[in-house]
Enzyme design. Structure first.
Site, PDB file in Angstrom:
ATOM      1  NE  ARG A 169      -3.776   0.688   2.074  1.00 24.39           N
ATOM      2  CZ  ARG A 169      -4.933   0.511   2.522  1.00 24.39           C
ATOM      3  NH1 ARG A 169      -5.041   1.284   3.782  1.00 24.39           N
ATOM      4  NH2 ARG A 169      -5.955  -0.004   2.219  1.00 24.39           N
ATOM      5  CG  HIS A 192      -8.427  -0.073  -2.346  1.00 22.51           C
ATOM      6  ND1 HIS A 192      -7.376  -1.195  -2.238  1.00 22.51           N
ATOM      7  CD2 HIS A 192      -9.013   0.050  -1.361  1.00 22.51           C
ATOM      8  CE1 HIS A 192      -7.535  -1.521  -0.890  1.00 22.51           C
ATOM      9  NE2 HIS A 192      -8.664  -0.566  -0.290  1.00 22.51           N
ATOM     10  CD  GLN A 218     -12.928  -2.207  -0.429  1.00 17.88           C
ATOM     11  OE1 GLN A 218     -12.194  -1.881   0.617  1.00 17.88           O
ATOM     12  NE2 GLN A 218     -14.009  -2.499  -0.126  1.00 17.88           N
ATOM     13  CG  ASP A 230     -13.809   6.305  -0.082  1.00 16.31           C
ATOM     14  OD1 ASP A 230     -13.528   5.989   0.844  1.00 16.31           O
ATOM     15  OD2 ASP A 230     -12.915   6.107  -0.839  1.00 16.31           O
ATOM     16  CB  CYS A 282     -14.248   0.756   0.626  1.00 13.33           C
ATOM     17  SG  CYS A 282     -13.676   2.796   0.604  1.00 13.33           S
ATOM     18  NE  ARG A 337     -10.068  -5.374   0.625  1.00 20.25           N
ATOM     19  CZ  ARG A 337      -9.280  -4.320   1.072  1.00 20.25           C
ATOM     20  NH1 ARG A 337      -9.764  -3.310   1.995  1.00 20.25           N
ATOM     21  NH2 ARG A 337      -8.049  -4.407   0.880  1.00 20.25           N
TER      22      ARG A 337
HETATM   23  N1   CP Z   1     -11.078  -0.436   2.874  1.00 19.34           N
HETATM   24  C1   CP Z   1      -9.775  -0.339   3.487  1.00 19.34           C
HETATM   25  O1   CP Z   1      -8.996  -0.807   2.594  1.00 19.34           O
HETATM   26  O2   CP Z   1      -9.388  -0.356   4.366  1.00 19.34           O
HETATM   27  P1   CP Z   1      -8.274   0.038   5.231  1.00 19.34           P
HETATM   28  O3   CP Z   1      -7.743   1.471   5.014  1.00 19.34           O
HETATM   29  O4   CP Z   1      -8.254   0.012   6.827  1.00 19.34           O
HETATM   30  O5   CP Z   1      -6.999  -1.097   5.009  1.00 19.34           O
HETATM   31  N1  NVA Z   2     -10.188   6.647  -0.854  1.00 17.86           N
HETATM   32  C1  NVA Z   2      -9.764   5.940   0.488  1.00 17.86           C
HETATM   33  C2  NVA Z   2      -9.904   4.741   0.567  1.00 17.86           C
HETATM   34  C3  NVA Z   2      -9.485   3.977   1.848  1.00 17.86           C
HETATM   35  C4  NVA Z   2      -9.600   2.325   2.037  1.00 17.86           C
HETATM   36  C5  NVA Z   2      -8.283   6.291   0.700  1.00 17.86           C
HETATM   37  O1  NVA Z   2      -7.554   6.382  -0.134  1.00 17.86           O
HETATM   38  O2  NVA Z   2      -7.795   6.853   1.882  1.00 17.86           O
END
Ligand code: CP
Ligand code: NVA
Length: 309
Positions: free
Chosen positions: A108, A135, A138, A227, A267, A295
């Site tokens: 990430r 993502h 997700q 989101d 999400c 997930r």
């Molecule tokens: N939805 C998601 O990716 O959550 P986290 O940021 O907690 O991993």
């Molecule tokens: N759009 C959000 C998604 C988190 C899972 C972010 O990037 O923070």
């Protein structure tokens, strides 16, 4: 193929429809197996995974780590202070070193180029656990959840309300492969990446609409999706965005316009009272927790595919 029959998982659109559907079928299969309480399935036995996190996480970290362990493997968490990719060490060096200790890498990161560089220099599969651009894990979990609740993804109408962000880009890339109706309702100036929208529309696979009118957009939706308005890395813009995004909160009135068949998805993490009301998240048609659970199941199937298992 590259990496000896093994594959990176960076964008949903890197795969064809048959492969995406196969991964989703596999996810359901392995999910049923794990849910039965049987712990004999161990395809990742003797394997290790390095997980690089340049950003915070609950779902991604725990679902990958637990999922890999439940199927026999060992996962190693590397937090923002551990690797400091691009700062303490160059991404291409991180990729080559971690590949020598591990069978798979999950990351990430902020810039999308970082995940591309990791994949390029790694000799083992790299899984995208979110970048500023997309993502994919997700949205694979979301597709699995829609199939479980509605019976199919094809032909459904999914309406995303909010910022045209990484989540939207993965929806668009899924819509480039599997046919459904995707609508993104966002404030002016917060539309998803133009090139991604055009590329997705050009495939002609799905009906794709970008609009600034959430009320019109949600009509007859099968899913209303929300989101955060300020993603990780944009938190200093949160106050400003709360002004600009007025009218884009998913509240009871908007769900009423969507109609009785609409499920609510998010999400997570959610800011209740900002992009969504507490009442909408807690309503019976909200499927955010089965969605979060998926997930793990979607990713297990993604990792099996990536490893050629
Ligand atoms: N939805 C998601 O990716 O959550 P986290 O940021 O907690 O991993
Ligand atoms: N759009 C959000 C998604 C988190 C899972 C972010 O990037 O923070």
């Amino acid at each position: 193929t590259a990496k000896g029959g093994m594959k990176d998982f960076l964008h949903i659109s890197d795969f064809d429809k048959a492969t995406i559907m196969k991964i989703l079928d596999r996810a359901a299969e392995v999910k049923a197996h794990l849910k039965s309480g049987d712990r004999s399935l161990a395809p990742f036995k003797g394997k290790t995974m390095a997980m690089i996190f340049a950003k915070p996480s609950m779902r991604t970290r725990v679902s990958f780590e637990s999922g890999f362990f439940l199927l026999g493997g060992h996962a190693i968490y590397l937090g923002p202070d551990d690797i400091q990719m691009g700062k303490r060490e160059e991404t291409r060096d991180v990729a080559r070193v971690l590949s020598r200790y591990n069978d798979i890498i999950m990351a990430r990161v902020f810039g999308h180029q970082d995940i591309l560089d990791l994949a390029k220099f790694s000799s083992v599969p790299v899984i995208n656990g979110l970048t500023d651009y997309n993502h994919p894990c997700q949205i694979m979990a979301d597709a699995l959840t829609i199939i479980e609740h509605i019976g199919r993804l094809e032909g459904t109408k999914v309406v995303y309300v909010g910022d045209g962000n990484n989540i939207v880009h993965s929806w668009l890339l899924l819509a480039s492969v599997v046919p459904f109706h995707f609508v993104c309702a966002c404030p002016k100036g917060f539309e998803p990446d133009k090139e991604t929208v055009e590329k997705a529309q050009k495939t002609g696979i799905s009906k794709i609409e970008i609009t600034n009118d959430p009320k019109e957009a949600v009509k007859d939706a099968d899913v209303v999706y929300s989101d955060v308005w300020a993603s990780m890395g944009q938190k200093e813009e949160a106050a400003h965005r709360r002004q600009v995004f007025q009218g884009f909160q998913v509240d009871e009135a908007l769900m009423k316009i969507a109609g009785p068949k609409a499920y609510f998805m998010h999400c997570l993490p959610a800011e209740r009272g900002v992009e969504v009301t507490d009442g909408v998240i807690e309503a019976p048609n909200s499927i955010v927790f089965p969605q979060a659970e998926n997930r793990m199941h979607a990713q297990n199937a993604i990792m099996l595919h990536a490893l050629g298992l």
